[in-house]
Design an enzyme around this catalytic site. Structure first.
Site, PDB file in Angstrom:
ATOM      1  N   ASN A   1       0.732  -1.153  -0.115  1.00  0.00           N
ATOM      2  CA  ASN A   1      -0.042  -0.007  -0.027  1.00  0.00           C
ATOM      3  C   ASN A   1       0.901   1.396  -0.031  1.00  0.00           C
ATOM      4  OD1 ASN A   1      -2.405  -1.650   0.310  1.00  0.00           O
ATOM      5  ND2 ASN A   1      -1.961  -1.780   2.389  1.00  0.00           N
TER       6      ASN A   1
ATOM      7  N   GLU B   1      -0.732   2.999   6.038  1.00  0.00           N
ATOM      8  CA  GLU B   1      -0.664   3.613   7.692  1.00  0.00           C
ATOM      9  C   GLU B   1       0.670   3.686   7.969  1.00  0.00           C
ATOM     10  OE1 GLU B   1      -2.656   0.459  10.002  1.00  0.00           O
ATOM     11  OE2 GLU B   1      -4.504   0.905   9.015  1.00  0.00           O
TER      12      GLU B   1
ATOM     13  N   HIS C   1       6.670  -1.599   2.878  1.00  0.00           N
ATOM     14  CA  HIS C   1       6.685  -2.928   3.395  1.00  0.00           C
ATOM     15  C   HIS C   1       5.613  -3.532   2.323  1.00  0.00           C
ATOM     16  CE1 HIS C   1       3.394  -0.091   5.398  1.00  0.00           C
ATOM     17  NE2 HIS C   1       2.624  -1.287   4.992  1.00  0.00           N
ATOM     18  N   MET C   2       5.888  -4.834   2.096  1.00  0.00           N
ATOM     19  CA  MET C   2       5.156  -5.636   1.365  1.00  0.00           C
ATOM     20  C   MET C   2       4.441  -6.556   2.302  1.00  0.00           C
ATOM     21  SD  MET C   2       5.309  -5.766  -1.884  1.00  0.00           S
ATOM     22  CE  MET C   2       6.535  -5.092  -3.313  1.00  0.00           C
ATOM     23  N   HIS C   3       3.109  -6.767   2.349  1.00  0.00           N
ATOM     24  CA  HIS C   3       2.159  -7.715   3.036  1.00  0.00           C
ATOM     25  C   HIS C   3       2.412  -9.117   2.365  1.00  0.00           C
ATOM     26  CE1 HIS C   3      -0.084  -4.690   5.508  1.00  0.00           C
ATOM     27  NE2 HIS C   3       0.225  -3.967   4.512  1.00  0.00           N
TER      28      HIS C   3
HETATM   29  P1  5GP Z   1      -0.348  -0.669   5.820  1.00  0.00           P
HETATM   30  O1  5GP Z   1      -1.887  -0.218   5.796  1.00  0.00           O
HETATM   31  O2  5GP Z   1       0.581   0.621   5.953  1.00  0.00           O
HETATM   32  O3  5GP Z   1      -0.145  -1.349   4.475  1.00  0.00           O
HETATM   33  O4  5GP Z   1       0.018  -1.682   6.647  1.00  0.00           O
HETATM   34  C1  5GP Z   1       0.614  -1.346   7.950  1.00  0.00           C
HETATM   35  C2  5GP Z   1       0.505  -2.726   8.784  1.00  0.00           C
HETATM   36  O5  5GP Z   1       1.474  -2.855   9.829  1.00  0.00           O
HETATM   37  C3  5GP Z   1      -0.737  -3.347   9.335  1.00  0.00           C
HETATM   38  O6  5GP Z   1      -1.077  -4.550   8.807  1.00  0.00           O
HETATM   39  C4  5GP Z   1      -0.493  -3.427  10.971  1.00  0.00           C
HETATM   40  O7  5GP Z   1      -1.276  -4.562  11.482  1.00  0.00           O
HETATM   41  C5  5GP Z   1       1.099  -3.503  10.865  1.00  0.00           C
HETATM   42  N1  5GP Z   1       1.447  -3.027  12.151  1.00  0.00           N
HETATM   43  C6  5GP Z   1       1.454  -1.801  12.659  1.00  0.00           C
HETATM   44  N2  5GP Z   1       1.915  -1.591  13.729  1.00  0.00           N
HETATM   45  C7  5GP Z   1       2.839  -2.729  13.850  1.00  0.00           C
HETATM   46  C8  5GP Z   1       3.766  -3.137  14.848  1.00  0.00           C
HETATM   47  O8  5GP Z   1       4.066  -2.455  15.870  1.00  0.00           O
HETATM   48  N3  5GP Z   1       4.137  -4.576  14.813  1.00  0.00           N
HETATM   49  C9  5GP Z   1       3.864  -5.254  13.626  1.00  0.00           C
HETATM   50  N4  5GP Z   1       4.546  -6.619  13.766  1.00  0.00           N
HETATM   51  N5  5GP Z   1       2.847  -4.995  12.927  1.00  0.00           N
HETATM   52  C10 5GP Z   1       2.417  -3.929  12.868  1.00  0.00           C
END
Ligand code: 5GP
Length: 126
Positions: free
Chosen positions: A97, A105, A110-112
């Site tokens: 994202n 967020e 990052h890659m999910h």
């Molecule tokens: P985004 O919406 O930016 O693509 O995804 C951010 C991801 O980071 C979310 O899936 C959320 O659950 C994860 N995340 C947020 N804070 C932390 C954290 O402190 N540790 C881990 N392991 N994941 C996190």
């Protein structure tokens, strides 16, 4: 698009060891760890160690070595988690994202890597 990097983001803190993580894989240029709020049985985040906000930022400015390491780390996570897309019951989805339209967020690339169950269509239709 500007790529100002905020070094106070949560993944920067994880990389500095200020916040713990559940590591799946560490390579020279990357860290992979379990998402704190998993959306599927397998939900791993793969991040470069470098200060990149988004995939387009990384693609424009990362070295060839960083890009190769990142790509191979994602593949290695798939192997570690037994997600081979060639298996009849396997497969996975890789998502990155970026920005407000991508609902990003955490402003560190990052890659999910998601898998372990059927994941449905790519996007909800609204
Ligand atoms: P985004 O919406 O930016 O693509 O995804 C951010 C991801 O980071 C979310 O899936 C959320 O659950 C994860 N995340 C947020 N804070 C932390 C954290 O402190 N540790 C881990 N392991 N994941 C996190």
């Amino acid at each position: 698009m500007a790529h100002d990097y905020d070094d106070q983001n949560i993944f920067a803190k994880i990389l500095r060891g200020e916040i713990p993580n559940d590591t799946v894989l560490e390579t020279e240029h990357c860290l992979a760890f379990n998402d704190i709020s998993p959306q599927a049985p397998v939900h791993v985040l793969v991040i470069p160690k470098g200060a990149y906000v988004s995939y387009d930022h990384f693609a424009a400015e990362a070295s060839d070595a960083e890009i190769a390491d990142f790509t191979r780390a994602i593949g290695e996570v798939c192997r570690i988690k037994d997600l081979s897309g060639a298996d009849a019951a396997g497969g996975f989805r890789v998502i990155s994202n970026a920005g407000p339209h991508g609902s990003q967020e955490v402003p560190h690339l990052h890659m999910h890597v998601l898998g372990g169950r059927p994941l449905g269509r790519l996007l909800d239709r609204e």
